[in-house]
Design a protein around this motif. Structure first.
Motif, PDB file in Angstrom:
ATOM      1  N   LEU A  48       0.802  -1.221   0.000  1.00 31.94           N
ATOM      2  CA  LEU A  48       0.000   0.000   0.000  1.00 31.94           C
ATOM      3  C   LEU A  48       0.837   1.273   0.000  1.00 31.94           C
ATOM      4  N   GLY A  49       2.044   1.200   0.575  1.00 29.95           N
ATOM      5  CA  GLY A  49       2.865   2.399   0.707  1.00 29.95           C
ATOM      6  C   GLY A  49       2.585   3.162   1.981  1.00 29.95           C
ATOM      7  N   VAL A  50       2.042   2.485   2.993  1.00 32.77           N
ATOM      8  CA  VAL A  50       1.690   3.164   4.239  1.00 32.77           C
ATOM      9  C   VAL A  50       2.330   2.481   5.443  1.00 32.77           C
ATOM     10  N   GLU A  51       2.582   3.289   6.461  1.00 30.90           N
ATOM     11  CA  GLU A  51       3.012   2.781   7.762  1.00 30.90           C
ATOM     12  C   GLU A  51       1.757   2.610   8.596  1.00 30.90           C
ATOM     13  N   VAL A  52       1.641   1.474   9.272  1.00 32.36           N
ATOM     14  CA  VAL A  52       0.464   1.210  10.096  1.00 32.36           C
ATOM     15  C   VAL A  52       0.890   0.748  11.477  1.00 32.36           C
ATOM     16  N   GLU A  53      -0.022   0.922  12.409  1.00 28.75           N
ATOM     17  CA  GLU A  53       0.105   0.308  13.727  1.00 28.75           C
ATOM     18  C   GLU A  53      -0.809  -0.896  13.729  1.00 28.75           C
ATOM     19  N   VAL A  54      -0.231  -2.077  13.883  1.00 25.39           N
ATOM     20  CA  VAL A  54      -1.020  -3.302  13.915  1.00 25.39           C
ATOM     21  C   VAL A  54      -1.696  -3.391  15.272  1.00 25.39           C
ATOM     22  N   GLN A  55      -2.998  -3.677  15.247  1.00 28.33           N
ATOM     23  CA  GLN A  55      -3.771  -3.717  16.483  1.00 28.33           C
ATOM     24  C   GLN A  55      -4.229  -5.136  16.776  1.00 28.33           C
ATOM     25  N   ALA A  56      -5.503  -5.383  16.793  1.00 28.34           N
ATOM     26  CA  ALA A  56      -6.038  -6.680  17.238  1.00 28.34           C
ATOM     27  C   ALA A  56      -6.073  -7.722  16.117  1.00 28.34           C
ATOM     28  N   LEU A  57      -5.918  -8.977  16.519  1.00 28.49           N
ATOM     29  CA  LEU A  57      -6.120 -10.095  15.607  1.00 28.49           C
ATOM     30  C   LEU A  57      -7.633 -10.259  15.411  1.00 28.49           C
ATOM     31  N   VAL A  58      -8.086 -10.130  14.169  1.00 27.35           N
ATOM     32  CA  VAL A  58      -9.518 -10.168  13.861  1.00 27.35           C
ATOM     33  C   VAL A  58      -9.957 -11.559  13.421  1.00 27.35           C
ATOM     34  N   ALA A  59      -9.091 -12.234  12.662  1.00 26.63           N
ATOM     35  CA  ALA A  59      -9.477 -13.548  12.134  1.00 26.63           C
ATOM     36  C   ALA A  59      -8.231 -14.372  11.833  1.00 26.63           C
ATOM     37  N   VAL A  60      -8.411 -15.682  11.929  1.00 26.49           N
ATOM     38  CA  VAL A  60      -7.401 -16.648  11.499  1.00 26.49           C
ATOM     39  C   VAL A  60      -8.117 -17.603  10.554  1.00 26.49           C
ATOM     40  N   VAL A  61      -7.578 -17.749   9.352  1.00 25.98           N
ATOM     41  CA  VAL A  61      -8.188 -18.601   8.335  1.00 25.98           C
ATOM     42  C   VAL A  61      -7.161 -19.641   7.916  1.00 25.98           C
ATOM     43  N   GLU A  62      -7.576 -20.894   7.903  1.00 24.82           N
ATOM     44  CA  GLU A  62      -6.701 -21.972   7.437  1.00 24.82           C
ATOM     45  C   GLU A  62      -6.997 -22.216   5.958  1.00 24.82           C
ATOM     46  N   ASN A  69      -4.208 -23.105   2.658  1.00 21.77           N
ATOM     47  CA  ASN A  69      -2.815 -23.137   2.178  1.00 21.77           C
ATOM     48  C   ASN A  69      -1.868 -22.572   3.229  1.00 21.77           C
ATOM     49  N   GLY A  70      -2.026 -22.982   4.458  1.00 21.12           N
ATOM     50  CA  GLY A  70      -1.278 -22.445   5.580  1.00 21.12           C
ATOM     51  C   GLY A  70      -2.204 -21.607   6.439  1.00 21.12           C
ATOM     52  N   THR A  71      -1.648 -20.972   7.443  1.00 17.04           N
ATOM     53  CA  THR A  71      -2.441 -20.130   8.338  1.00 17.04           C
ATOM     54  C   THR A  71      -2.374 -18.687   7.866  1.00 17.04           C
ATOM     55  N   GLN A  72      -3.541 -18.050   7.777  1.00 16.57           N
ATOM     56  CA  GLN A  72      -3.633 -16.647   7.381  1.00 16.57           C
ATOM     57  C   GLN A  72      -4.135 -15.841   8.577  1.00 16.57           C
ATOM     58  N   PHE A  73      -3.369 -14.808   8.951  1.00 11.13           N
ATOM     59  CA  PHE A  73      -3.711 -13.940  10.069  1.00 11.13           C
ATOM     60  C   PHE A  73      -4.199 -12.601   9.527  1.00 11.13           C
ATOM     61  N   PHE A  74      -5.300 -12.102  10.083  1.00 12.71           N
ATOM     62  CA  PHE A  74      -5.861 -10.813   9.671  1.00 12.71           C
ATOM     63  C   PHE A  74      -5.933  -9.902  10.892  1.00 12.71           C
ATOM     64  N   PHE A  75      -5.231  -8.761  10.811  1.00 13.42           N
ATOM     65  CA  PHE A  75      -5.136  -7.824  11.918  1.00 13.42           C
ATOM     66  C   PHE A  75      -5.795  -6.497  11.567  1.00 13.42           C
ATOM     67  N   SER A  76      -6.529  -5.929  12.525  1.00 13.89           N
ATOM     68  CA  SER A  76      -6.963  -4.546  12.337  1.00 13.89           C
ATOM     69  C   SER A  76      -5.710  -3.685  12.446  1.00 13.89           C
ATOM     70  N   ALA A  77      -5.736  -2.548  11.774  1.00  9.75           N
ATOM     71  CA  ALA A  77      -4.567  -1.670  11.773  1.00  9.75           C
ATOM     72  C   ALA A  77      -5.021  -0.223  11.686  1.00  9.75           C
ATOM     73  N   GLN A  78      -4.171   0.652  12.184  1.00 12.98           N
ATOM     74  CA  GLN A  78      -4.439   2.086  12.123  1.00 12.98           C
ATOM     75  C   GLN A  78      -3.386   2.735  11.232  1.00 12.98           C
ATOM     76  N   LEU A  79      -3.838   3.576  10.317  1.00 14.84           N
ATOM     77  CA  LEU A  79      -2.945   4.293   9.414  1.00 14.84           C
ATOM     78  C   LEU A  79      -2.153   5.337  10.196  1.00 14.84           C
ATOM     79  N   LEU A  80      -0.825   5.290  10.063  1.00 11.10           N
ATOM     80  CA  LEU A  80       0.036   6.262  10.721  1.00 11.10           C
ATOM     81  C   LEU A  80       0.538   7.310   9.733  1.00 11.10           C
ATOM     82  N   SER A  81       0.991   6.865   8.560  1.00 11.47           N
ATOM     83  CA  SER A  81       1.499   7.801   7.555  1.00 11.47           C
ATOM     84  C   SER A  81       1.546   7.111   6.203  1.00 11.47           C
TER      85      SER A  81
END
Length: 126
Positions: free
Chosen positions: A53-67, A69-81
């Motif tokens: 994306l070209g952005v710096e983010v602060e990773v926050q909470a783990l929202v979902a884990v999907v199995e 082709n391996g484990t996929q982690f989805f995190f909420s994030a806040q745009l910093l710059s």
């Protein structure tokens, strides 16, 4: 299979997604990619947000884990710059990669039910 990590970045009623066209299919994915050796899923999510994306983010909470082709982690994030669409990851710089197109964009959250977002179960949580 390789584990993956993605960010769910929401701002002003819109979510950042990557529009993909690959082998004739058009769909949207949450920005993310593979977790490198020695990297945590949170670190991978932060790095991938910058690369795709070209952005710096602060990773926050783990929202979902999907199995899938391996484990996929989805995190909420806040745009910093940064600005969506300025990413310079391999998806944009390696023209020989032949993995289809990648187009970062903001999509209205209300539209998520009308577009093909993968994985669907994560889009439904947003």
């Amino acid at each position: 299979m390789r584990d993956r990590s993605s960010v769910i970045l929401i701002q002003e009623g819109k979510v950042a997604l990557i529009k993909r066209v690959f082998e004739g299919d058009m769909y949207y994915v949450f920005p993310g990619g593979g977790v490198d050796p020695g990297e945590t899923p949170e670190q991978a999510a932060r790095r991938e947000a910058f690369e795709e994306l070209g952005v710096e983010v602060e990773v926050q909470a783990l929202v979902a884990v999907v199995e899938h082709n391996g484990t996929q982690f989805f995190f909420s994030a806040q745009l910093l710059s940064g600005e969506i669409g300025t990413g310079r990851g391999e998806e944009f710089t390696n023209l020989k990669r032949d993995r289809g197109t990648y187009e970062p964009m903001w999509i209205d959250i209300a539209q998520l039910q009308q577009v093909n977002v993968k994985p669907r179960e994560v889009a439904e949580k947003v």
